[in-house]
Design a protein around this motif. Sequence first.
Motif, PDB file in Angstrom:
ATOM      1  N   PRO A  95       0.790  -1.237   0.000  1.00  0.00           N
ATOM      2  CA  PRO A  95       0.000   0.000   0.000  1.00  0.00           C
ATOM      3  C   PRO A  95       0.813   1.274   0.000  1.00  0.00           C
ATOM      4  CG  PRO A  95       0.065  -0.926   2.207  1.00  0.00           C
ATOM      5  CD  PRO A  95       0.731  -1.933   1.305  1.00  0.00           C
ATOM      6  N   THR A 102      -2.560   3.238  -0.187  1.00  0.00           N
ATOM      7  CA  THR A 102      -3.848   2.529  -0.162  1.00  0.00           C
ATOM      8  C   THR A 102      -4.396   2.513   1.270  1.00  0.00           C
ATOM      9  OG1 THR A 102      -2.846   1.123  -1.859  1.00  0.00           O
ATOM     10  CG2 THR A 102      -5.052   0.526  -1.110  1.00  0.00           C
ATOM     11  N   THR A 103      -4.813   3.684   1.744  1.00  0.00           N
ATOM     12  CA  THR A 103      -5.297   3.813   3.118  1.00  0.00           C
ATOM     13  C   THR A 103      -6.773   4.171   3.202  1.00  0.00           C
ATOM     14  OG1 THR A 103      -4.409   6.069   3.070  1.00  0.00           O
ATOM     15  CG2 THR A 103      -3.046   4.373   4.120  1.00  0.00           C
ATOM     16  N   THR A 104      -7.425   4.386   2.069  1.00  0.00           N
ATOM     17  CA  THR A 104      -8.869   4.616   2.034  1.00  0.00           C
ATOM     18  C   THR A 104      -9.428   3.896   0.813  1.00  0.00           C
ATOM     19  OG1 THR A 104      -8.852   6.576   0.601  1.00  0.00           O
ATOM     20  CG2 THR A 104      -8.529   6.957   2.977  1.00  0.00           C
ATOM     21  N   LEU A 108      -7.791   3.227  -2.924  1.00  0.00           N
ATOM     22  CA  LEU A 108      -7.776   1.903  -3.556  1.00  0.00           C
ATOM     23  C   LEU A 108      -8.348   1.981  -4.963  1.00  0.00           C
ATOM     24  CD1 LEU A 108      -7.522  -1.232  -3.535  1.00  0.00           C
ATOM     25  CD2 LEU A 108      -9.809  -1.275  -2.498  1.00  0.00           C
ATOM     26  N   GLY A 127      -4.253  -3.286   1.869  1.00  0.00           N
ATOM     27  CA  GLY A 127      -4.532  -1.981   2.433  1.00  0.00           C
ATOM     28  C   GLY A 127      -3.441  -1.598   3.415  1.00  0.00           C
ATOM     29  N   ASP A 136     -11.182   3.605   8.433  1.00  0.00           N
ATOM     30  CA  ASP A 136     -11.170   3.181   7.032  1.00  0.00           C
ATOM     31  C   ASP A 136     -10.872   1.694   6.869  1.00  0.00           C
ATOM     32  OD1 ASP A 136     -11.462   5.796   5.598  1.00  0.00           O
ATOM     33  OD2 ASP A 136      -9.656   6.246   6.763  1.00  0.00           O
ATOM     34  N   LEU A 140     -12.206  -0.714   3.745  1.00  0.00           N
ATOM     35  CA  LEU A 140     -11.204  -1.273   2.834  1.00  0.00           C
ATOM     36  C   LEU A 140     -11.330  -2.795   2.756  1.00  0.00           C
ATOM     37  CD1 LEU A 140      -8.047   0.867   3.640  1.00  0.00           C
ATOM     38  CD2 LEU A 140      -8.920   0.441   1.342  1.00  0.00           C
ATOM     39  N   VAL A 145      -9.555  -5.594  -0.175  1.00  0.00           N
ATOM     40  CA  VAL A 145      -8.118  -5.732   0.065  1.00  0.00           C
ATOM     41  C   VAL A 145      -7.850  -7.046   0.796  1.00  0.00           C
ATOM     42  CG1 VAL A 145      -7.701  -3.239   0.089  1.00  0.00           C
ATOM     43  CG2 VAL A 145      -8.100  -4.445   2.255  1.00  0.00           C
ATOM     44  N   PHE A 148      -3.929  -5.853   5.771  1.00  0.00           N
ATOM     45  CA  PHE A 148      -3.461  -4.503   6.087  1.00  0.00           C
ATOM     46  C   PHE A 148      -2.011  -4.536   6.532  1.00  0.00           C
ATOM     47  CE2 PHE A 148      -7.967  -4.814   6.666  1.00  0.00           C
ATOM     48  CZ  PHE A 148      -8.435  -3.710   5.977  1.00  0.00           C
TER      49      PHE A 148
END
Length: 444
Positions: A95, A102-104, A108, A127, A136, A140, A145, A148
């Motif tokens: 991410p 890619t945090t929201t 994404l 994510g 979030d 996600l 995703v 994380f």
Amino acid sequence: MDVNLVLRSTRVITPEGMRPASVAVAGETIAAVLPYDAEPPAGATAEDLGDHVLLPGLVDTHVHVNDPGRTAWEGFFTATRAAAAGGVTTLLDMPLNSLPPTTTVGHLRTKQEVARPKAHVDTGFWGGAVGSNLKDLRPLHDAGVFGFKCFLSPSGVEEFPELDQEQLARAMAEIAGFGGLLIVHAEDPHHLASAPQRTGPQYAHFLASRPREAENTAVESLIGHARRLGARVHVLHLSSSDALPMIAAARREGVRISVETCPHFLTLTAEEVPDGATEFKCCPPIRERENQDALWQGLADGVIDCIVSDHSPCTTDLKTPDFASAWGGISSLQLGLPAIWTAARERGHSLEDVARWMAAAPAELAGLDRKGAIEAGRDADFAVLAPDETFTVDPAGLHHRNQVTAYAGKTLYGVVTATWLRGRRIVENGTLAAPSGRLLERNN
């Protein structure tokens, strides 16, 4: 199922082992694994691979594509092209290092739009978990995703800050609440801050700045949080073999922790890194030979689950001769299979072992139940390997964007002669087809 393709080889790697077989493909799916001398169905294209090994397409769950935002470093077209050339048919993008990270869900979607027309192989997304995006994480997850990623020490880019212990516990609890997976860059910031920091070209000084204790302490804290919360966690790019006994003990207790390592930790050693050769710089670092031996033992014992690239490229100007300031990352996406096979064969391991570590286990980690094995019902993803042929790595012949690699000049066993994605040949003798990869979302 209407079989349209049969691939025959004297050496096909299936979950039951390597054997002569004919693999029948119907459209994008493996229809059956048949006896070697089975007659191809009428109308099917038959291809005899001789003694070349037919492996499941590799699954690389740790790739920094950096697209959009840092496309001078890498991009979906070039990264997935390199993956395909190396027998990798599925990758998961990290991410960070892209802008936006890619945090929201919105970020994404931006990344998916960029990737869709460029992907040579099937591509999914991790994510990110940073201190500001707790709200979030569930959206996600629902958007598909695969889990994380977080850092426990600075990531190297300002837009993706690390988590402190309190933030880590909150993120892990949130992710455990919806059955997600947290994957962690495990180096303790306090140990890093107290280690000697010296500039210059000496690799020994850089190695001393990233001590094993930083990894060991971080892994110990992860185990504690995972035990208390019942969470599922995965340790990224383990380089310190000292952490293996505590990981094995935690598993025996029922803690849900998995571990990966990378080709560079298994094939390169601190003793061989020339001063100023920052193409060898990565975090955590390449360590000593005896540490490498213990990592291989961890693989043999099943404590380390899988081998993935941690392909983290940059522009050539960022690889300055100063180990303290040079960008940390190894570029090896195209070379993982031959690098690992070269080392594995010397240590008495088989290609079945390599396929388990580099295809089946990463697919299982990510829940990719159609990937990672040659058996009926899976995607018809294959790598064709000439395991006894050798080649010498010429950076100019690599397909990732910046031809910098720690493997330059090394002679490796294992030439990928073809790659198939969902029943379609996408690489043949170094020639690549146009992008035909799909974007993947978590389905469990």
